[in-house]
Design a protein around this motif. Structure first.
Motif, short mmCIF file in Angstrom:
data_model
loop_
_atom_site.label_atom_id
_atom_site.label_comp_id
_atom_site.label_asym_id
_atom_site.label_seq_id
_atom_site.Cartn_x
_atom_site.Cartn_y
_atom_site.Cartn_z
N UNK A 37 -5.72 -16.09 -26.34
CA UNK A 37 -6.00 -15.82 -27.76
C UNK A 37 -7.31 -15.03 -27.82
N UNK A 38 -7.44 -14.23 -28.88
CA UNK A 38 -8.70 -13.46 -29.01
C UNK A 38 -9.87 -14.39 -29.36
N UNK A 83 -3.72 -6.15 -25.82
CA UNK A 83 -3.72 -4.74 -26.23
C UNK A 83 -2.37 -4.05 -26.00
N UNK A 84 -1.57 -4.57 -25.07
CA UNK A 84 -0.26 -3.92 -24.83
C UNK A 84 0.71 -4.91 -24.22
N UNK A 95 -7.89 -6.67 -23.39
CA UNK A 95 -9.21 -6.06 -23.39
C UNK A 95 -10.10 -6.93 -22.50
N UNK A 96 -10.62 -6.36 -21.44
CA UNK A 96 -11.56 -7.10 -20.59
C UNK A 96 -10.95 -8.16 -19.72
N UNK A 97 -9.65 -8.17 -19.55
CA UNK A 97 -8.99 -9.16 -18.68
C UNK A 97 -7.87 -8.42 -17.95
N UNK A 98 -7.73 -8.67 -16.66
CA UNK A 98 -6.70 -7.97 -15.88
C UNK A 98 -5.31 -8.27 -16.43
#
Ligand SMILES: Cc1cc2nc3c(=O)[nH]c(=O)nc-3n(C[C@H](O)[C@H](O)[C@H](O)COP(=O)(O)OP(=O)(O)OC[C@H]3O[C@@H](n4cnc5c(N)ncnc54)[C@H](O)[C@@H]3O)c2cc1C
Length: 420
Positions: A37-38, A83-84, A95-98
């Motif tokens: 989760x963001x 993000x995708x 974002x910022x995570x593999x």
């Protein structure tokens, strides 16, 4: 969970009612569960208005996801923005995570505010869908009252006036709560400000409030709002918003330094990148198992999904109980599949339609047509919504918080934390 695990990986996107519901049902599954989760918390959206009006503090509405799932040994949590999603490669980007690949995906990213292109709304309106939204509104209201306290002339310019857009549950409960905050608390807090000059107006483009309720519940709602001094304007849309004015479609200009938006939802922009045919409000259509056509490994649940009600044949509403039950169904189905057991299609258990208006004022309409109003309805609301909380500890804490707030009506959260 180890990097070399050979168990199937279930990736849950979103830690709202739907995502947490799915994760809860996967606790004992022979799988590695990853929830992303963001935020690092689960938001109890039905109580955002209580945070915005100082009745509850942030931890009464936001619950740590790590805490909620602490006893799930097969589960890890990441705080990252999705993000995708590559449905064919079965991989999700952040974002910022593999990127993370999956064997099963639970897509539960919820909905976001829809301003319907209203000029100035994205910049100046105060939406009510997230915890930061509620905190921002609370701080803004406090700031306007402090400013009016220092400079009473601001009142005539509409500094304390609030326009709430949307005659559904979000708009009605927010308007009712702000009016109670004004008349019950701010009237005493700011003795030099003429509180009676501060207006709360509820604007609804349709011909009436609460169209989903029976006429007698709509009449009760109108009366309860009037008792709380909320002025209701139906059949009127908001055309544009500036920091100090709200212009209606008729051209009429209202002096108001606050416009609260509780009028519409749309699926997250991410769904548009999936190349799927979307339904009304950017929702993703799903089959009876809540999976995506051509992707039996992808479950779409909660507000982001357009789920057909097996009883009425129509779409299920964007409600906490629909989100929780659909999420639980996805988690349970995946756990059964992993265990080699049979599965069954989703059926929704309707707990009734309900909404709060203010202290001791609520409406409930049960499936069979039975209705309730007042304190009885508010207690029924509390019972149904307690069931949405994920753990018994959360329910116990909520009972203490809600009962305390209802009995004392003290709004301990009405402080601004800023500056040094
Ligand atoms: C003000 C308000 C009052 C409400 N009152 C009631 C009520 O009284 N009763 C009722 O039944 N329902 C109510 N609802 C509706 C109910 O809260 C929703 O139907 C429910 O929260 C939907 O659950 P969900 O899990 O689908 O989505 P959400 O609860 O929205 O959860 C989605 C999660 O996904 C996360 N997320 C989103 N995008 C990303 C991204 N790109 N990357 C990572 N994470 C992301 C979010 O942070 C969030 O945690 C209310 C809603 C609002 C806004």
């Amino acid at each position: 969970m180890t990097a070399a695990s050979t168990r199937p990986r279930v990736l849950v996107l979103g830690g709202g009612f739907a995502g947490v519901g799915a994760a809860q049902k996967l606790k004992d599954a022979d799988a590695d569960v990853v929830l992303v989760d963001r935020h690092d918390y689960h938001t109890f959206q039905p109580l955002l208005y209580q945070l915005a009006t100082g009745l509850l503090e942030t931890t009464g509405v936001g619950h740590s996801l790590r805490d909620l799932l602490a006893r799930h040994e097969n589960t890890i949590i990441h705080k990252a923005r999705v993000t995708s999603v590559d449905l064919d490669a079965r991989t999700v980007g952040f974002e910022g995570l593999a990127p993370i690949s999956y064997d099963y995906l639970v897509f539960a990213l919820g909905a976001e505010v829809n301003f319907f292109g209203t000029a100035g709304a994205a910049e100046h309106a105060y939406p009510m869908y997230t915890l930061p939204h509620a905190v921002r509104l609370k701080n803004h209201l406090l700031e306007r009252w402090e400013s009016a306290d220092r400079d009473p002339e601001l009142v005539a310019d509409g500094a304390l006036n609030v326009v709430v857009v949307g005659g559904g549950p979000t708009g009605v409960e927010t308007a009712g709560a702000i009016a109670e905050l004004y008349r019950g608390n701010f009237a005493k807090d700011y003795r030099d400000v003429v509180e009676a000059d501060a207006r709360v107006t509820l604007v609804e483009a349709g011909s009436e409030l609460f169209p989903m309720f029976k006429p007698k519940l709509r009449e009760y709602t109108a009366k309860a709002l009037a008792e709380r001094t909320v002025e209701v304007r139906t059949g009127t849309a908001v055309a544009s918003v500036s920091p100090t004015r709200v212009t209606l479609a008729s051209g009429e200009e209202l002096r108001a330094h606050t416009l609260v938006w509780g009028a519409g939802l749309q699926g997250s922009p991410l769904v548009q990148s999936l190349g799927l045919e979307l339904q009304r409000g950017n929702r993703i259509g799903v089959g009876p198992e809540l999976t995506l056509a051509g992707h039996p490994e992808v479950y779409v649940v909660g507000d982001i999904a357009a789920i057909t009600d097996t009883k009425s044949g129509g779409p299920l509403p964007q409600l906490g109980s629909v989100a929780l039950q659909s999420g639980e169904h996805a988690g349970e189905t995946i756990a059964r599949m992993i265990a080699g057991k049979t599965t069954k299609p989703f059926t929704y258990r309707d707990k009734g339609t309900m909404a709060t208006i203010g202290r001791g004022a609520a409406v409930v309409q049960m499936l069979g047509g039975r209705t309730m109003t007042g304190l009885k309805a508010q207690l029924a609301w509390g019972t149904v919504h307690l069931a949405l909380l994920p753990t018994n500890e959360d329910r116990a804490k909520a009972v203490v918080d809600w009962a305390g707030a209802a009995m004392t009506h003290q709004r301990v959260g009405r402080i601004t934390v800023d500056g040094e």
